[in-house]
Motif scaffolding. Sequence first.
Motif, short mmCIF file in Angstrom:
data_model
loop_
_atom_site.label_atom_id
_atom_site.label_comp_id
_atom_site.label_asym_id
_atom_site.label_seq_id
_atom_site.Cartn_x
_atom_site.Cartn_y
_atom_site.Cartn_z
N LEU A 300 0.83 -1.21 0.00
CA LEU A 300 0.00 0.00 0.00
C LEU A 300 0.87 1.26 0.00
O LEU A 300 0.64 2.20 -0.78
N THR A 301 1.88 1.26 0.86
CA THR A 301 2.74 2.44 0.97
C THR A 301 3.64 2.60 -0.25
O THR A 301 3.81 3.71 -0.76
N ARG A 302 4.21 1.49 -0.75
CA ARG A 302 5.07 1.58 -1.93
C ARG A 302 4.26 2.00 -3.16
O ARG A 302 4.76 2.74 -4.02
N SER A 303 3.03 1.54 -3.27
CA SER A 303 2.19 1.94 -4.41
C SER A 303 1.90 3.43 -4.37
O SER A 303 1.98 4.13 -5.39
N ALA A 304 1.56 3.92 -3.17
CA ALA A 304 1.32 5.36 -3.02
C ALA A 304 2.58 6.15 -3.31
O ALA A 304 2.54 7.24 -3.90
N SER A 305 3.73 5.61 -2.92
CA SER A 305 5.00 6.28 -3.17
C SER A 305 5.29 6.38 -4.66
O SER A 305 5.76 7.41 -5.14
N ALA A 306 5.01 5.30 -5.40
CA ALA A 306 5.24 5.33 -6.85
C ALA A 306 4.35 6.36 -7.52
O ALA A 306 4.79 7.08 -8.44
N LEU A 307 3.11 6.46 -7.09
CA LEU A 307 2.20 7.47 -7.64
C LEU A 307 2.67 8.87 -7.27
O LEU A 307 2.60 9.80 -8.09
N ALA A 308 3.18 9.01 -6.06
CA ALA A 308 3.71 10.32 -5.64
C ALA A 308 4.91 10.72 -6.48
O ALA A 308 5.07 11.89 -6.84
N ASP A 309 5.77 9.76 -6.81
CA ASP A 309 6.93 10.07 -7.65
C ASP A 309 6.50 10.58 -9.02
O ASP A 309 7.09 11.52 -9.57
N GLN A 310 5.44 9.99 -9.58
CA GLN A 310 4.92 10.48 -10.85
C GLN A 310 4.40 11.91 -10.71
O GLN A 310 4.60 12.75 -11.59
N ALA A 311 3.72 12.17 -9.59
CA ALA A 311 3.16 13.50 -9.37
C ALA A 311 4.27 14.54 -9.20
O ALA A 311 4.16 15.67 -9.69
#
Length: 409
Positions: A300-311
């Motif tokens: 959950l946290t790594r997925s959110a982190s990957a999306l944050a990196d895109q943002a």
Amino acid sequence: MGPVSAPPPPTSPAGRTGPGHTHWLRVAREAADDLATDTVAREQAGKPPFDEVSRLREAGLLTLLAPAGSQGGGADWPTAYAVVREVAAADGAIGQLLGCHYFLSWSARFFAVPALAARTEELSAAGGWCWGGGFARQEPPLTLARTSRGLVLGGRQSYTTGVLVADRLAVRAVREDTGEPLAVVVDPTRHGVRADADIDTFGQRLAAGGSVKFDGVPVTDDDVLGPLPADEDFPSPRAALASPAGHLVSVQLLLGLAEGVLAETREYGGTGRAPWHLPWSAGTPHDPEVLTAYGELTVLTRSASALADQAVEAVQGALALGEDLTYDAYAGVSALVAMAEAAASRAARESTTRALDIIGPRSASARLGLDRFWRDARTHTLYEPVSQRLREVGDYFLNGAHPPFVLPS
């Protein structure tokens, strides 16, 4: 509507020739390690964080975003976001304070003409100012009136991050004669400014939040950065980036809290401090339920982190485009940040709750202070509810609607 895509990769902004991302990330980790040594005691004492701000200032983190040529760190927004996340993992409230400072100290670049923005940033860097305040709408609004003595600011702002320790406050005020909303900078030492530590939240105790009253405070023309959009208006795409850039600070804070609580609970269980005696007994690090829980929270946290990196990449690319940024491109960036904030919010709430469940009753110990992660995350998400972000994403996906211009609380 096609998939959200990031603008072209950014170019290096003029005047930003500081030590670089690796240097500042190392400095942030050192500052976070320093804060971690007494986070629990400081958080429970709940005193205004003057000492913590001094630590950040001495490390050079307060002037991180200012150009190197004006005594700043010469860093970019991706670096600032990474610093906020690193600090928040050790101390969520100081992470919020620092993130708010970065957004507000940069606000002149969004709302002021270039000459005033440069002058404001240069003064801030030279003085090592810590910024507090906020531009979110509130009722009744602060008012800016023109009198025989010049401009004066009046009213009360009910919640202001950093108000107890700030060297400058950036606030939203409405012109009394025209109703135009403006971004205004105020020296809190001026006559007529009174800050009160009257915000008794159960979390974010060290974010120096409180109310501030302005009673006929004199304001110069240079203190008025520029107009903020009214309800019926929408700023230029360049100025509108203030919204996703500010909300991306929230994303990093939430991810820092999620990563911080998972790291602490893992350490607590892995150092023998938890009373795990028999292999494969309930609650041990070999318990299938414990493994599954950590697996789910990590994903959950790594997925959110990957999306944050895109943002982060999208926001930095949009900032590099400047006045060439289009409304459609802005909408894609804003929607992507909204997705990242929704994902980070869920990761923080799930991690800070379920990590305590994994430890069990021992996690209620005030000495461990693990509850601070939950309290900080929950307080933040109450001020920045994820439901609005999800509606914006849904409207963009289904109808191609541009997300509204909403500044963070």
